[in-house]
Design an enzyme around this catalytic site. Structure first.
Site, PDB file in Angstrom:
ATOM      1  N   HIS A   5     -11.184  -3.286   3.055  1.00  0.00           N
ATOM      2  CA  HIS A   5     -11.137  -2.868   4.470  1.00  0.00           C
ATOM      3  C   HIS A   5     -11.951  -1.603   4.745  1.00  0.00           C
ATOM      4  CE1 HIS A   5      -8.374  -0.331   2.400  1.00  0.00           C
ATOM      5  NE2 HIS A   5      -8.252   0.429   3.466  1.00  0.00           N
ATOM      6  N   ASP A   6     -12.477  -0.968   3.700  1.00  0.00           N
ATOM      7  CA  ASP A   6     -13.305   0.228   3.891  1.00  0.00           C
ATOM      8  C   ASP A   6     -14.783  -0.065   3.665  1.00  0.00           C
ATOM      9  OD1 ASP A   6     -11.067   1.856   4.321  1.00  0.00           O
ATOM     10  OD2 ASP A   6     -10.831   2.256   2.181  1.00  0.00           O
ATOM     11  N   GLU A  57      -6.221   3.791  -6.095  1.00  0.00           N
ATOM     12  CA  GLU A  57      -7.517   3.969  -5.453  1.00  0.00           C
ATOM     13  C   GLU A  57      -8.001   5.354  -5.848  1.00  0.00           C
ATOM     14  OE1 GLU A  57      -9.749   3.982  -1.135  1.00  0.00           O
ATOM     15  OE2 GLU A  57      -7.908   5.100  -1.461  1.00  0.00           O
ATOM     16  N   ASP A 103      -3.073   4.625  -2.394  1.00  0.00           N
ATOM     17  CA  ASP A 103      -4.151   5.171  -1.583  1.00  0.00           C
ATOM     18  C   ASP A 103      -4.615   6.545  -2.104  1.00  0.00           C
ATOM     19  OD1 ASP A 103      -5.512   4.662   1.080  1.00  0.00           O
ATOM     20  OD2 ASP A 103      -4.725   6.664   1.457  1.00  0.00           O
ATOM     21  N   ASP A 142       0.864  -1.173   0.000  1.00  0.00           N
ATOM     22  CA  ASP A 142       0.000   0.000   0.000  1.00  0.00           C
ATOM     23  C   ASP A 142       0.906   1.231   0.000  1.00  0.00           C
ATOM     24  OD1 ASP A 142      -2.441   1.555   0.420  1.00  0.00           O
ATOM     25  OD2 ASP A 142      -3.233  -0.265   1.354  1.00  0.00           O
TER      26      ASP A 142
HETATM   27  C1  GLC Z   1      -8.167   5.165   1.742  1.00  0.00           C
HETATM   28  C2  GLC Z   1      -8.011   3.940   2.610  1.00  0.00           C
HETATM   29  C3  GLC Z   1      -8.718   4.171   3.903  1.00  0.00           C
HETATM   30  C4  GLC Z   1      -8.099   5.358   4.576  1.00  0.00           C
HETATM   31  C5  GLC Z   1      -8.064   6.586   3.664  1.00  0.00           C
HETATM   32  C6  GLC Z   1      -7.102   7.598   4.172  1.00  0.00           C
HETATM   33  O1  GLC Z   1      -9.471   5.374   1.364  1.00  0.00           O
HETATM   34  O2  GLC Z   1      -8.455   2.812   1.933  1.00  0.00           O
HETATM   35  O3  GLC Z   1      -8.696   3.046   4.737  1.00  0.00           O
HETATM   36  O4  GLC Z   1      -8.807   5.663   5.748  1.00  0.00           O
HETATM   37  O5  GLC Z   1      -7.636   6.275   2.370  1.00  0.00           O
HETATM   38  O6  GLC Z   1      -5.774   7.155   4.020  1.00  0.00           O
END
Ligand code: GLC
Ligand code: CA
Length: 559
Positions: free
Chosen positions: A327-328, A254, A199, A98
């Site tokens: 995980h979100d 992402e 991320d 990540d």
């Molecule tokens: C992304 C991650 C999430 C995190 C956010 C801030 O969306 O997947 O878990 O809280 O970024 O880093």
């Protein structure tokens, strides 16, 4: 049809904190992951993506990094990391890390310097602004509630944080910041990792002048208009030239707020930026007035429309990533299917069929391969996630949502549903830890666990194993062109994949009732590639049981 290992791969996402605890402190760790590599090999996945394992004060479970070149103490040491990486490679798998570089932790050395004085050489690594009329510099809200600006006493200025105030945003317009990030990435690549999941990478380029955004009715702050900013593609192309193109990597961005048009640039097949993006349209469909905090369910017709727009929109131009959980997100079987005891398993298999037969690289989120479901949290004290806790405080505090309603929404939608410990067996704490787990274990572990599923050839686990193995056998699953059938059906998701003369028909029932489907002539009597029920699929019409799924394979020249 251009081949690439990351198109043929299935990725498995590990949330290290909740995967396996090797030393009894209640927190999953790297040695725990190493001890489970044979399990992952048996499942057949090719790539492991680890949520962040870097040093972090854990305000957002590792997504707030204070040192990019060190391992979080709770997770182990760099030696543990190297051993894990060797173990992954020895088994022919790959490791994707990540990469969290939209922001750092406020405890990162750069930020400690940056906040110390207006003239500090690191000042411009972050985004500092003067207040406006004694208030925040603009109206942007944080994704974790409240303003996106934090006033800092030391220099009497505000810094920007799109997430928690312990996650200050880096200033990507500063070339020094980009060089620091690229050199850190190179350091990890030299260590032998195989890729990055980036991320919130679509948020790195902020609109010049940081203009106010639109405040939606009922909200106090604007949704930050930062997605796909003016230099996002330029910075990723620079990253690609300076780092990514020098190694054989898999990259996935992402991309909150990404559209099909933008994705064609981020994930263009010409390879100038990333291999693929995570888009969120299909997991935002059940949102309401207060975003995800609602009990609305996804409507199947809308879901099909969204998936189809990505499948056809990127065809021949860019590559899709496929996911229903991470995980979100809450657990996919609870959210998109039906987790009642009589349906949970068949439904988990149906959802897997539906996703893995689409075009793109599928991602399995830990526990999804067991059909793990949402956790029966009772009070707010059961939650650990900063987003959930802040939202509860803010929305109930402002009187917008009654506490009992908010608890109901949290139980359905909190990110913590996906973060309860992996269920290995029916021993204490599901075999995850001999200590007290950092978050509660779902009490259903006595029923739902890996040991039991490994021993049962009809389990959700073995169904996933079969789906993953099929992708290795049948090129059409990787490269076939998608087409939606029956767009108006409220209960069935039906689509085809075509590669030359070869064709797949994928039929998935999202209904708890029996449904009849007329089989297109070219598929009548075609062999069944996989199905979640054992039965015969010959004939012109098939009456399907609740949540049934099957795939028919019309082989080239067979008719
Ligand atoms: C992304 C991650 C999430 C995190 C956010 C801030 O969306 O997947 O878990 O809280 O970024 O880093
Ligand atoms: Ca541990």
């Amino acid at each position: 049809m251009e081949q690439a290992w990351w198109k043929e791969a299935v990725v498995y996402q590990i949330y290290p904190r909740s995967f396996m605890d090797s030393n009894g402190d209640g927190i999953g760790d790297l040695n725990g992951i190493t001890s489970k590599l044979d399990y992952l090999k048996e499942l057949g996945v090719d790539v492991l993506w680890l949520s962040p394992v870097y040093q972090s004060p854990n305000d957002d479970n590792g997504y707030d990094i204070s040192d990019y070149r060190a391992i979080m103490e709770e997770f182990g040491t760099m030696e543990d990391f190297d051993r894990m990486l060797r173990g992954i490679h020895e088994r022919g798998m790959k490791l994707v890390m990540d990469l969290v570089v939209n922001h750092t932790s406020d405890e990162h050395a750069w930020f400690v310097e940056s906040r110390s004085a207006r003239e500090n050489p690191y000042r411009d690594y972050y985004i500092w602004r003067e207040g406006k009329d004694g208030k925040e510099p603009n109206n942007w809200g944080s994704c974790f509630s409240g303003s996106a600006w934090q006033h800092d006493e030391a220099t009497d200025m505000y810094y920007l944080h799109l997430f928690s105030k312990k996650q200050p945003d880096l200033n990507w317009d500063n070339p020094k910041v980009r060089e620091e990030v690229f050199s850190m990435m190179t350091w990890w690549c030299e260590k032998g990792i195989d890729g990055f999941r980036m991320d919130v990478i679509s948020l790195i380029s902020k609109e010049p002048g940081l203009p106010d955004g639109e405040v939606l009715p009922g909200e106090s702050y604007a949704v930050c208009p930062c997605a796909n900013g003016p230099h996002a593609h330029e910075y990723l192309q620079e990253m690609n030239r300076k780092v990514l193109s020098r190694y054989d990597l898999m990259t996935v961005g992402e991309c909150a707020g990404v559209t099909v048009e933008e994705a064609k640039k981020y994930a263009s097949l010409d390879g100038k930026e990333l291999n693929m993006v995570f888009q969120f349209e299909h997991v935002d469909l059940d949102g309401g007035k207060y975003g995800k905090w609602t009990d609305r369910r996804v409507n199947l017709r809308e879901f099909k429309q969204v998936m189809t727009s990505w499948q056809t929109g990127l065809e021949g131009k860019a590559w899709n990533s496929l996911f229903l959980g991470n995980h979100d997100q809450p657990r996919s079987v609870s959210r998109f299917g039906n987790d009642a005891p009589e349906y949970r398993e068949i439904c988990a298999k149906m959802l897997a069929t539906c996703l893995h037969m689409l075009k793109g690289t599928p991602y399995v989120y830990q526990g999804e391969e067991l059909g793990m479901k949402n956790c029966p949290f009772s009070g707010i004290e059961d939650y650990r996630d900063i987003e959930s806790i802040n939202a509860f405080r803010t929305l109930t505090g402002e009187g917008k949502i009654a506490p009992e309603d908010m608890l109901r929404y949290l139980a359905l939608r909190s990110r913590d549903n996906g973060r309860t410990p992996m269920q290995w067996d029916d021993s204490v704490n599901a075999g995850f830890s001999s200590g007290t787990p950092w978050i509660m274990v779902n009490p259903d572990y006595t029923e739902i666990n890996a040991a039991r599923e490994l021993a049962d050839p009809d389990s959700v686990f073995h169904y996933y194993r079969q789906l993953i193995a099929l992708r290795k056998q049948e090129k059409i699953i990787v490269h076939g062109v998608y087409e939606l059938l029956e767009p108006d059906s409220e209960s069935l998701y039906v689509y085809t994949r075509t590669l030359g003369e070869e064709k797949l028909l994928v039929v998935c029932s999202f209904s708890d009732k029996k449904t009849t489907i007329a089989i297109p002539e070219e598929f009548q009597n075609a062999p069944c590639l996989i199905s979640n029920r054992k039965r015969n699929y010959e004939g012109a019409e098939i009456t399907m049981e609740p949540y049934e799924a099957f795939v028919l394979h019309r082989i080239a020249g067979s008719r």
